[in-house]
Write a protein that holds these residues in place. Structure first.
Motif, PDB file in Angstrom:
ATOM      1  N   LEU A 135      72.655  25.690   5.036  1.00 23.60           N
ATOM      2  CA  LEU A 135      71.701  26.655   5.592  1.00 23.60           C
ATOM      3  C   LEU A 135      70.267  26.296   5.221  1.00 23.60           C
ATOM      4  O   LEU A 135      69.325  26.656   5.910  1.00 23.60           O
ATOM      5  N   THR A 145      72.823  23.834  12.736  1.00 24.86           N
ATOM      6  CA  THR A 145      73.316  25.201  12.641  1.00 24.86           C
ATOM      7  C   THR A 145      74.637  25.173  11.897  1.00 24.86           C
ATOM      8  O   THR A 145      75.281  24.133  11.787  1.00 24.86           O
ATOM      9  N   VAL A 146      75.042  26.313  11.383  1.00 21.76           N
ATOM     10  CA  VAL A 146      76.122  26.356  10.412  1.00 21.76           C
ATOM     11  C   VAL A 146      77.181  27.372  10.834  1.00 21.76           C
ATOM     12  O   VAL A 146      76.866  28.378  11.459  1.00 21.76           O
ATOM     13  N   VAL A 147      78.440  27.096  10.487  1.00 20.55           N
ATOM     14  CA  VAL A 147      79.511  28.081  10.696  1.00 20.55           C
ATOM     15  C   VAL A 147      80.123  28.441   9.348  1.00 20.55           C
ATOM     16  O   VAL A 147      79.753  27.884   8.319  1.00 20.55           O
ATOM     17  N   ILE A 165      72.992  31.124  18.947  1.00 23.44           N
ATOM     18  CA  ILE A 165      72.486  30.819  17.616  1.00 23.44           C
ATOM     19  C   ILE A 165      72.044  32.119  16.981  1.00 23.44           C
ATOM     20  O   ILE A 165      71.188  32.821  17.514  1.00 23.44           O
ATOM     21  N   VAL A 175      70.645  38.664   3.245  1.00 24.65           N
ATOM     22  CA  VAL A 175      71.945  38.083   2.912  1.00 24.65           C
ATOM     23  C   VAL A 175      73.071  38.797   3.656  1.00 24.65           C
ATOM     24  O   VAL A 175      74.003  38.166   4.154  1.00 24.65           O
ATOM     25  N   LEU A 232      73.101  37.600   7.161  1.00 18.45           N
ATOM     26  CA  LEU A 232      73.578  36.212   7.163  1.00 18.45           C
ATOM     27  C   LEU A 232      75.103  36.158   7.054  1.00 18.45           C
ATOM     28  O   LEU A 232      75.780  35.482   7.845  1.00 18.45           O
ATOM     29  N   LEU A 233      75.640  36.876   6.099  1.00 12.06           N
ATOM     30  CA  LEU A 233      77.085  36.866   5.892  1.00 12.06           C
ATOM     31  C   LEU A 233      77.814  37.429   7.102  1.00 12.06           C
ATOM     32  O   LEU A 233      78.836  36.894   7.539  1.00 12.06           O
ATOM     33  N   LEU A 236      77.954  34.815   9.795  1.00 14.62           N
ATOM     34  CA  LEU A 236      78.898  33.736   9.490  1.00 14.62           C
ATOM     35  C   LEU A 236      80.338  34.180   9.707  1.00 14.62           C
ATOM     36  O   LEU A 236      81.222  33.363   9.943  1.00 14.62           O
ATOM     37  N   THR A 296      76.823  29.959  15.964  1.00 15.59           N
ATOM     38  CA  THR A 296      76.420  29.216  14.784  1.00 15.59           C
ATOM     39  C   THR A 296      75.192  29.888  14.203  1.00 15.59           C
ATOM     40  O   THR A 296      74.515  30.658  14.880  1.00 15.59           O
ATOM     41  N   VAL A 297      74.907  29.602  12.944  1.00 14.98           N
ATOM     42  CA  VAL A 297      73.947  30.396  12.193  1.00 14.98           C
ATOM     43  C   VAL A 297      72.908  29.487  11.537  1.00 14.98           C
ATOM     44  O   VAL A 297      73.205  28.354  11.178  1.00 14.98           O
ATOM     45  N   VAL A 298      71.677  29.989  11.398  1.00 13.69           N
ATOM     46  CA  VAL A 298      70.644  29.270  10.643  1.00 13.69           C
ATOM     47  C   VAL A 298      70.206  30.137   9.462  1.00 13.69           C
ATOM     48  O   VAL A 298      70.675  31.260   9.293  1.00 13.69           O
ATOM     49  N   ASN A 299      69.324  29.632   8.670  1.00 13.73           N
ATOM     50  CA  ASN A 299      68.866  30.308   7.459  1.00 13.73           C
ATOM     51  C   ASN A 299      68.127  31.617   7.799  1.00 13.73           C
ATOM     52  O   ASN A 299      67.635  31.793   8.910  1.00 13.73           O
ATOM     53  N   ILE A 300      68.046  32.485   6.820  1.00 13.86           N
ATOM     54  CA  ILE A 300      67.353  33.762   6.953  1.00 13.86           C
ATOM     55  C   ILE A 300      65.900  33.543   7.386  1.00 13.86           C
ATOM     56  O   ILE A 300      65.204  32.710   6.801  1.00 13.86           O
ATOM     57  N   ASN A 331      64.677  31.993   9.737  1.00 16.19           N
ATOM     58  CA  ASN A 331      64.366  30.646  10.218  1.00 16.19           C
ATOM     59  C   ASN A 331      64.274  30.599  11.743  1.00 16.19           C
ATOM     60  O   ASN A 331      65.089  29.974  12.433  1.00 16.19           O
ATOM     61  N   PHE A 333      62.018  29.118  13.516  1.00 17.35           N
ATOM     62  CA  PHE A 333      61.750  27.746  13.954  1.00 17.35           C
ATOM     63  C   PHE A 333      63.052  26.955  14.115  1.00 17.35           C
ATOM     64  O   PHE A 333      63.293  26.312  15.143  1.00 17.35           O
ATOM     65  N   GLY A 334      63.894  27.001  13.096  1.00 20.36           N
ATOM     66  CA  GLY A 334      65.145  26.239  13.133  1.00 20.36           C
ATOM     67  C   GLY A 334      65.991  26.616  14.332  1.00 20.36           C
ATOM     68  O   GLY A 334      66.595  25.764  14.988  1.00 20.36           O
ATOM     69  N   THR A 385      81.387  41.134   2.696  1.00 12.27           N
ATOM     70  CA  THR A 385      80.507  41.018   3.865  1.00 12.27           C
ATOM     71  C   THR A 385      80.612  42.247   4.755  1.00 12.27           C
ATOM     72  O   THR A 385      79.599  42.825   5.167  1.00 12.27           O
ATOM     73  N   TYR A 403      63.207  29.144   1.198  1.00  9.67           N
ATOM     74  CA  TYR A 403      63.121  30.567   1.527  1.00  9.67           C
ATOM     75  C   TYR A 403      64.505  31.025   1.956  1.00  9.67           C
ATOM     76  O   TYR A 403      65.427  30.221   2.067  1.00  9.67           O
ATOM     77  N   GLY A 404      64.652  32.302   2.174  1.00  8.55           N
ATOM     78  CA  GLY A 404      65.941  32.834   2.618  1.00  8.55           C
ATOM     79  C   GLY A 404      67.042  32.462   1.648  1.00  8.55           C
ATOM     80  O   GLY A 404      66.963  32.742   0.454  1.00  8.55           O
TER      81      GLY A 404
END
Lengths: 250, 250, 250, 250, 250, 250, 250, 250
Positions: free
Chosen positions: A221, A229-231, B199, B214, B217-218, B221, B229-233, B235, B237-238, C215, H207-208
């Motif tokens: 992440l 991107t993440v699963v 995303i 968090v 995010l959880l 996921l 699919t997931v990116v950082n909190i 984020n 831009f990502g 979660t 971050y995050g």
């Protein structure tokens, strides 16, 4: 149901071609269908190439076999994940052509004879040998969704030359799934080399402060490479499915 | 390539068995095959449409302006994220056409006049009004990468009718970015309706047990909808960048 | 004991109607009773419709059977949760009318013949099939407390049309218990549709970053829908009991 | 729209009473209305006594004032939470009768003259003096929803006699909100004394291992007393709103 | 003390300037000041009444029996904690008077015939029946250290009248050990009633968000009652030992 | 109130010595008093030497001053913790003899002229210089409770000779408070040397993975030395208060 | 090296300006400089004294035996960690001289007859007896890498005299590995005594709030002694390997 | 050594049976063997090249200046970390030759004119530009300890060619410090290329879900490359100091 179809339906009713009851039924059904949910759900499965996936964990072999029969009816593709040997045995008794992949722990049937588009290859990479089962689940999933899939295993960051030796595969792929446990660094390295979507899959491989895959998940992440991107941890299916969606030229 | 192979190659060249060009090609390929990275890196940036992104947090306005000048040279697109007004002022003094988006907190310049492909739309959705800055960062990013982007804000799960009223947008998009804080439930609902990549971007919006994003995010996921699919909190831009990669018809 | 009752008691003593010893005993008893605890405790059980619940985990079948006999004496309702088959067998030997619900893993006896009030229905919803055991525990609990209970299973957010198809049930209920694992999004969606109390029950269903239900728990606590309250992970009993308290027209 | 209404509509169309276009429009509109969401949403607000709540944190005074004007139109009740003095000043300029509660940090207007039902009292309890702001937010919320609310502050478990001295209030209430930080033990004690729904609100009061309210939250979720449900840390509004739902004799 | 100072000291002694006793005292102090550890360690064990405790988990029965023989030599008290039946069998073969407490899972021998001081009673309280094993370990430990110990089990905060009925025991004790799982609220209530040291022992009893005792641990550390100290989860031995240290009139 | 006292009261009533109203009042009062809580509370404060402690954080100077005046009435000892200079200024205006300890951040008044018992010394140790404020709070607390207190600062485990040089103090003390941040190792070392109760106080001193004192807290809870109990992070007051309870020869 | 430079180089060679050997050297260096990885990897293994280590967990005995045969070919040293008895049996059948260390759970073969340098000793210390397996893994690893290794077990901080009694070993060593569970305090004490690198290894030994070694890990990372570095929980191999790297006089 | 043995020894000395020197030796050894610590501590500082380091955070400029004067007396090297400009100003007034490094936030003086050994180079690498301050702290620390230090900044894993372009530096170094935030992947890549000790330093950059450096820390602890050890988040000093210990040819 489009506006045009609706218009036709109403004209047929006016002309007496269909009865009031019949129109009423259609429109009542529409009460759900008009929200689009049921329709979408239906279309979506057709478009995606398989109607539903069976998550075997916590289901008895008999339950899995029953669902499998329903899903695979009419030659539709079947995918069951986290399947044990007993699940497979039960399914096999009812669906003779069912195939078991003991590494990926998947049961499949009615896999497309050939991929939708050979030029659009999905590459599945694993960092260590212990990550292969999750990687294999991703590969099996992407294949049964109609994609050409290549795999590249055991190319972790502590021996980068192994990855570089296969750089052709990297540059040829349209979507890359990167599976890694422990410190989860491989997606960052791969993401820095390519310009296609990279899906990172953390695995629960490791011990101590790997916390069952949480470390790899967090690392992914926070990747310094863009476009990743993440699963969820160990979610090979999710990665393979998402990769398939990304790989379609819709 | 072993030393022996290399020696043979050189002798062949000396003996005139192979031309200079041929030897040069072989050795150049070698350079690519091995160091390769610099080249790849170079090509990658060209293909992606912009060379580098400036993360302004922790950089002085002067530093940001200096980097911005280098990046935007020759009319190349510029993107700076997490930019404050002072960053913008410094950049503006040097790059007259720089544009500041105070919601997204981005500075951009040389944005493509029109998207690569109007038919391939990226939709950016936010659950709450507080999530809009992150969503806007995603939208700005995807646009400067050459995509057509539409937005749909404030359509959280506690008032689903707002989302449904805009279902046309959902079904028209090729990639969807869903931004949500608090319980992060929106991606699951959207993912259940569409068959394109989704995303999910968790935001730090919330309080108490939201733990700075968090929880969202959880939740993302663990989504019960496939293909997410997931990116950082936070984020944005990502997410925008990954969406752009997914949206390209490579 | 009210002031008036106390006054009567004292007058009776002064008049010699009751002996010193008798008054002393009453007042000594009062030493606990006056704090109200014992009294309350006693009254509370009567009012709630069953005196105590047996949590079977960590208890032997013999222990459970012994307690069950004491509790169910005089036809009082019996509820034992987290009961295995061996617990049931032991209870059954002593209480012939005991009933085992293998999904909910409950043993019950002396359930009220009919609910206190048929118009006040409690609805128990589960997101996935794996969440059903916890949902069933909630339903069994609410029923033995004297409520009419309806159930609606497998209506997760990734297929909302299934929930909407049963919207009549939603709007008819007075209290709703929503049981969900994974991302725990269902209570937010339900809470956005109704105007009655919604009790959210996270389950430990999921894997990887679901962290045994954490979660789902966090997502529910951060729900963007108002009026939702939450109980502990897998606490079907707690939800059913709380729902019963909320459903009473006291 | 009921089946009967639908039938009438179709007959009118068949008889030519309404044009095809008109029927088409009605049915198209049905596409949203049939899901019921918009309708429900509308009804729900009416029934609950106030249309929407403003969470002021992260909003400018001007934004809050604008929304407040829209919401309070036609004498509808207004509630804004987490409001600072500047928010209040901005609202006050536009809504003369707006009232600020500096402890609860709420802005209200158009509060019902008297509660729906004086016999159905909601009791709001706080463990410590530092918990009072959250408790006050719950009390203000419940009051503007039309409930009679009593409060009992500073009755923490380390001095139980203070709670017992007010046991009459406990036994008279129909719903109890218990607000506590630190070890969060008070809801368990209260829950052991009464037979009405108890809503536990953890607060971020404490230091060190209180982790901003997480300790209190966890303690409340694990309460050994039955019938307790929990809301997010510092979520006085959520507790007050849920209490109001539970207190209605629907 | 430098080498030079030492040299001077020795010369003074040789010259008869200081007596042997005086030199001896200086050097002995040195010994104490420096090595000190071994000596202290030795004395400490004698003073505390038993030399070492065997933690059986992870040790074979044979290992435990061997250590037990060494420790109990000469009639010294023996304490082995977390002992299984096989550990006991092995010890019993070698030490006939060894006693097994199957609830506390302790093996003891050579327990003092009577407590050091009957007036100084240690009270061990448990909240639930499931907490009794940990409480029993504390009680056994405190007894073999030479203390009078009383126990009070199953007096959790959801039924306070049970605790109050035994308030005499509370007020008579010199140190109180309070054992509780789940929300860990009991130490706060007890600590609010007495003016002697209260040692709180969290247990791993509970499920879901009890996180194996972490919730109870955190609650106890955040107790609003003064004078409470805490030991590790399930550490009955540690609590019993600390209670014994606190109970000694040194 | 004993049974005998009760019996006398009743006889007096029967004999007409006291009126019905008088008996009624006594018994009604008994309603609280019989539970003992109020009484206990009262006695407890007298015995402990000070009635209540003011936690200044989150209170205005004026509030603190008001409470301080009430508490210190009649020469009773006053203790206010976490006090800033403005708190002190406000108190000083009303209580001329109030004393501020800027290290401990405490305000005190009416401290006992001399300790209860000079032979029973409490030793407060700190590992680093940064831990001194918390240690000082513990020392101030124990002193105003009437104990002789000695301090030993900056004797962390990375330079054990400093601790050993002061071993006399260690062996002379009856209770030891050990304050440490970072890895929190000092209590284990001290606990291995002495046979008196050791109270460990983790501090929030440190950075990175010290997590605001959580690392020290966990280390202390897991100490391999027996007889150590722990209080909350930075809770110098709690440690000093508990030490005082342990130090009393009740 | 640019294409132009390369072209010049080749022409010089063709013209005989530089010798074949010279060109070869330049190009070989290029190979090193660029692909470099494989070469480096190769050299690294030779220099380090063993080519690869087998982590047996999750591998079948047959798999381990196969890899072991390949690795140990030509008398190269073999190290397999986390090996069970069945792994050993399978290896033993193929490699007669294989040795099993049941404490360390390692299989080794072709261990160097004597250490590289007897004067450079690595000391491995363990705090408790339960930590010995991890310490033994570190010792075995360092030995097969060619180091002289001494061990010092069961010298935890609660009995420092045991450590001090062996201070000669401490001062003689060049690198120290300190293995500890529970509160992980020993590395701080050792690090305060010596001036050589100290590698801290947390173990999963402990219960309750030791969280499977996390407490020890955090404590070690926060050590107040300088010069300490840390490896993963239970990672004896990593510590032994790093110690060997540090111990080499390169 | 017992008192008796000591007495005999002293008598033998008085009687002339043993020489003063012999007695002195025995007693001196005793001093070493036991108090030993102070001596060791003294020697250790001399050997390490500087006596103590000042951690400025939480200290006033005046305090820092006072300590700095004491430490640097006699030309001994001075190192103060986490120093602000005001700290430097205060030190500068007293120690004219003090030098401030505003990137590393260090104050130094009396740095060795040249490194102990130019051939033994320590390389400090940082992944991103934001990690440079921590890397600089490590470099400054290693330099003042007498080492030759080279630095290589901004060579993160998403652009590996930058690292490879400087591979000469990698292969020339004797110890490598790798500083990285975000996903912390760089140490794994570096560790896979070299055969010298690698010290990984996580930074709080990110971050995050980077959680203030926790993600990088965990990733480094789980590195798949052997020979990596880790220090606390942002602990540049610790890494530089440990690197210096590893770099000495003792």
């Amino acid at each position: 149901m489009t506006k045009t179809e609706l218009r036709v339906l109403l004209r047929d009713f006016r002309k007496g071609k269909i009865s009031e009851q019949s129109l009423l039924n259609t429109l009542s059904a529409l009460r759900f269908e008009s929200t689009g949910f049921a329709t979408i759900d239906h279309h979506r499965h057709l478009r995606q190439g398989f109607p539903e996936v069976i998550f075997c964990e916590g289901k008895t072999p008999a339950q899995v076999a029953d669902i499998a029969v329903k899903i695979s009816r009419g030659g539709r593709p079947l995918l069951a994940t986290r399947a044990g040997k007993s699940h497979y045995a039960a399914v096999k008794r009812k669906i003779r052509k069912a195939v078991y992949n003991s590494t990926a722990r998947t049961i499949t049937a009615n896999e497309p004879k050939k991929p939708r588009d050979r030029d659009r290859m999905i590459l599945v990479i694993s960092a260590g040998t212990s990550d292969i089962p999750v990687a294999a689940e991703a590969a099996v999933t992407a294949r049964i969704c109609g994609n050409r899939v290549e795999t590249l295993y055991d190319v972790g960051v502590a021996g980068l030359h192994r990855l570089i030796a296969k750089s052709d595969l990297l540059f040829e792929s349209k979507v890359i799934v990167v599976v890694a446990g422990m410190e989860g660094a491989l997606p960052s390295v791969v993401g820095g080399l390519v310009d296609v979507p990279v899906i990172a899959v953390p695995t629960s491989i490791g011990y101590g402060a790997s916390f069952g895959g949480v470390t790899a998940l967090l690392a992914m992440l926070n990747s310094c490479a863009s476009g990743i991107t993440v699963v969820n941890i160990d979610n090979g299916f999710g990665a393979g499915f998402a990769a398939s969606l990304m790989n379609k030229k819709v």
